[in-house]
Design an enzyme around this catalytic site. Structure first.
Site, mmCIF file in Angstrom:
data_model
loop_
_atom_site.group_PDB
_atom_site.id
_atom_site.type_symbol
_atom_site.label_atom_id
_atom_site.label_comp_id
_atom_site.label_asym_id
_atom_site.label_seq_id
_atom_site.Cartn_x
_atom_site.Cartn_y
_atom_site.Cartn_z
ATOM 1 C CB CYS A 2 39.110 -22.033 -45.634
ATOM 2 S SG CYS A 2 38.506 -20.843 -46.845
ATOM 3 N NE ARG A 48 39.874 -27.639 -49.524
ATOM 4 C CZ ARG A 48 39.854 -28.794 -50.185
ATOM 5 N NH1 ARG A 48 40.990 -29.429 -50.429
ATOM 6 N NH2 ARG A 48 38.708 -29.314 -50.610
ATOM 7 C CG ASN A 73 35.044 -18.825 -44.047
ATOM 8 O OD1 ASN A 73 34.943 -20.032 -43.829
ATOM 9 N ND2 ASN A 73 34.756 -17.907 -43.136
ATOM 10 C CD GLU A 75 31.476 -26.210 -47.310
ATOM 11 O OE1 GLU A 75 31.505 -26.403 -48.551
ATOM 12 O OE2 GLU A 75 32.381 -26.579 -46.541
#
Length: 622
Positions: A2, A48, A73, A75
């Protein structure tokens, strides 16, 4: 994945509605939803791109008592293991999102021990409301950007440079030092940005801010890649590390694909990914010019591994039309021509998948660049006993150490090459006349130079130099900006921390030997790819940029220079350099330098207009 944005200790000019406007500027980074939290004079928001826990992963995410809030932002690839550990410790996790482990991990471990545990690509903000502290952190290698600035006690942070700059009371001026670095490297290194006073967190860096005052309490590197002890691996050991990295980067609740150029790095990733996801989508770009086209090799690999292959053919001339579009999407100036084909490939791939794996980092880690060869040769010709430790940094000059018959002048040698052997974009004489200001030998360079000075292995020193500059500030910046322009998440398995730390410790002869590069990686690839693919030399994307800017686009190029109103840039001198290059009446500067100049002058014009648009929207907000 995001985009995040936040305001700390607002002076009253920026409120919840202004934060919403700033958040909306990042829509391409997150088209699947938006979230915002505002309390008194501080708030944070996000756009998102839903990848994991599509229904429940909306941000900000809070602790059970609402005291801790986080936006991220990126993973966290080891979130499943962390979830189990946290649940065993008594935490109640309300979602399946990877972001939630940051909230409970902070409660359980504290910020320092949490950061030690993370494997991922991320830039996040964590607000501890009871303590009045907000933490910012960026991943170890710099896959995700994070910018911040402070004016009159108000702090603005976020995923996009222009979004952060638009949130300030006044537009920051161009940074003279950053401009000099750009003319030398075609990107701005370290924690500098092109705007004076707007900084970025370095890879593996975090900071703590007092919310009440906006003052920075501490800023520290929680991870730094070090030389370590030399460690020889067998192919099976390296293969297992790469398999683990690929497996973790395939975790998603949406379709995942692979950018497949047909070269060694991406082909190996595609082969290993196809074992985990049979029929995985692969994406390759073909050119109408045979000299630039390697799509035949991509087809060969895709057939060999049973991939669902998508082949896109672009006419090289079509890329000329993309230049303005790409400059508008890059968010900060990076004069790398490969952004053009990457932008087009990401656009095409985004129609089929939401995540794409790519091979960034393999060249730096395994010795894939031709300019590394002299360092490997020098190492091979010296007895180990004759290798001496380099002296430490010295004021104004950096380490006064011979490097390929030159001397370090900070990051550059007298031969106008970086410590890694990477050539300067523009000669020093041209740089100094083109713009006022100098590239300081202090600041961000000093810790890097001090670390490199202690590295005895010249090849490893060159690799560490590139990992700390070229990789994070060009390659990963390029990958982030061009994929996010199309709401596509890019992932780089070769940058898994365990793989990076191990690869750096490989002996030189497992990287470059007998005229071959990436020696050990090729040994691994032989077990997974056709022989012809393993033996192929590195090609890369090559565009006729020099011809375009000297011929077809020359007058348009010159008009862009004449329109440049930046006080730090001598546009008249710049035009003379460009025209002398074309007429061969002066030293040729080459396509790389010409493109870097074009990007800078057009980006500055775009930035001025874009900042005006965002600020107008803020003023009109209710």
């Amino acid at each position: 994945m995001c985009g995040i944005i936040g305001i700390i200790n607002s002076d009253g000019r920026l409120g919840e509605q202004a934060l919403a406007v700033l958040n909306d500027t990042m829509r391409s980074r997150g088209p699947d939803g938006a979230g915002l939290f505002w309390s008194e004079r501080t708030g944070m928001a996000m756009r998102r791109l839903a990848i994991i826990d599509l229904e429940g992963g909306q941000q900000p995410i809070f602790s059970e008592d609402q005291g801790i809030a986080v936006v991220m932002n990126g993973e966290i690839y080891n979130f499943q293991a962390l979830r189990q550990e946290l649940a065993a410790a008594g935490h109640r996790l309300a979602t399946r999102s990877d972001t939630e482990v940051l909230v409970h991990g902070y409660e359980q471990f504290g910020i320092d021990r949490l950061l030690e545990r993370l494997d991922g690509m991320y830039a996040f903000a964590l607000w501890d409301r009871p303590r009045g502290r907000l933490f910012l952190a960026r991943d170890r290698l710099g896959e995700k950007p994070l910018y911040f600035a402070r004016q009159d006690g108000t702090v603005v942070f976020g995923s996009q440079l222009l979004t952060v700059a638009a949130g300030l009371r006044w537009t920051p001026p161009v940074c003279a030092e950053a401009l000099q670095w750009y003319w030398a490297l075609h990107f701005v290194p370290g924690d500098l940005t092109i705007f004076k006073g707007v900084r970025r967190l370095r890879p593996g860096e975090a900071c703590e801010i007092d919310v009440a005052s906006g003052q920075q309490v501490r800023r520290w590197r929680y991870w730094r890649l070090r030389e370590g002890r030399q460690r020889r691996l067998c192919p099976a050991e390296l293969a297992e590390l790469i398999v683990q990295a690929v497996r973790s980067r395939l975790i998603a609740d949406v379709p995942v694909g692979v950018f497949l150029s047909g070269g060694l790095d991406s082909s190996l990733l595609a082969s290993l990914a196809a074992r985990q996801v049979p029929g995985i989508h692969t994406f390759a770009m073909g050119f109408d010019c045979p000299r630039h086209d390697e799509s035949g090799s991509a087809w060969e690999v895709a057939d060999y591994i049973g991939a669902t292959h998508h082949h896109f053919v672009f006419r090289v001339e079509e890329f000329r039309a993309l230049i303005p579009e790409v400059i508008a999407c890059m968010d900060e100036p990076v004069g790398d021509q490969a952004m053009l084909p990457l932008y087009a490939l990401a656009q095409a791939a985004s129609k089929h998948v939401k995540v794409a794996l790519s091979g960034e980092g393999a060249d730096e880690l395994f010795g894939g660049y031709a300019y590394y060869a002299p360092f490997a040769q020098a190492l091979a010709s010296e007895p180990a006993s004759s290798r001496t430790r380099m002296s430490g940094p010295q004021p104004h000059r950096g380490p006064d150490i011979p490097v390929r018959d030159g001397r370090w002048q900070g990051l550059f040698t007298d031969e106008e090459r970086t410590i890694s052997g990477f050539p300067a974009v523009l000669p020093r004489m041209v740089r100094e006349q083109l713009s006022r200001g100098t590239a300081s030998p202090f600041g961000w360079q000093q810790p890097l130079l001090a670390g490199l000075a202690a590295v005895k292995d010249p090849l490893r020193r060159a690799q560490l130099c590139d990992i700390n500059t070229w990789l994070s500030e060009d390659l990963l910046m390029k990958a982030d900006k061009m994929t996010m322009a199309h709401s596509l998440e890019g992932r780089a398995p070769y940058l898994a921390p365990a793989l990076v730390e191990t690869a750096v410790q490989l002996p030189a002869d497992q990287k470059i030997a007998g005229g071959s590069v990436k020696v050990l990686l090729r040994e691994v690839a032989r077990r997974h790819l056709p022989r012809a693919i393993v033996a192929r030399p590195k090609q890369g994307w090559v565009l006729p940029m020099e011809r375009w800017l000297r011929e077809e686009l020359h007058e348009e190029f010159v008009e862009s220079i004449r329109a440049c109103s930046e006080p730090l840039i001598d546009a008249s001198y710049m035009e003379k350099v460009v025209r002398a290059d074309r007429s061969a009446t002066g030293p040729p500067v080459g396509g790389r330098a010409l493109y870097a100049v074009l990007v800078m002058v057009r980006w500055l014009d775009h930035a001025r207009k874009r900042l005006h648009e965002i600020r107008a929207a803020i003023r009109q907000a209710p």
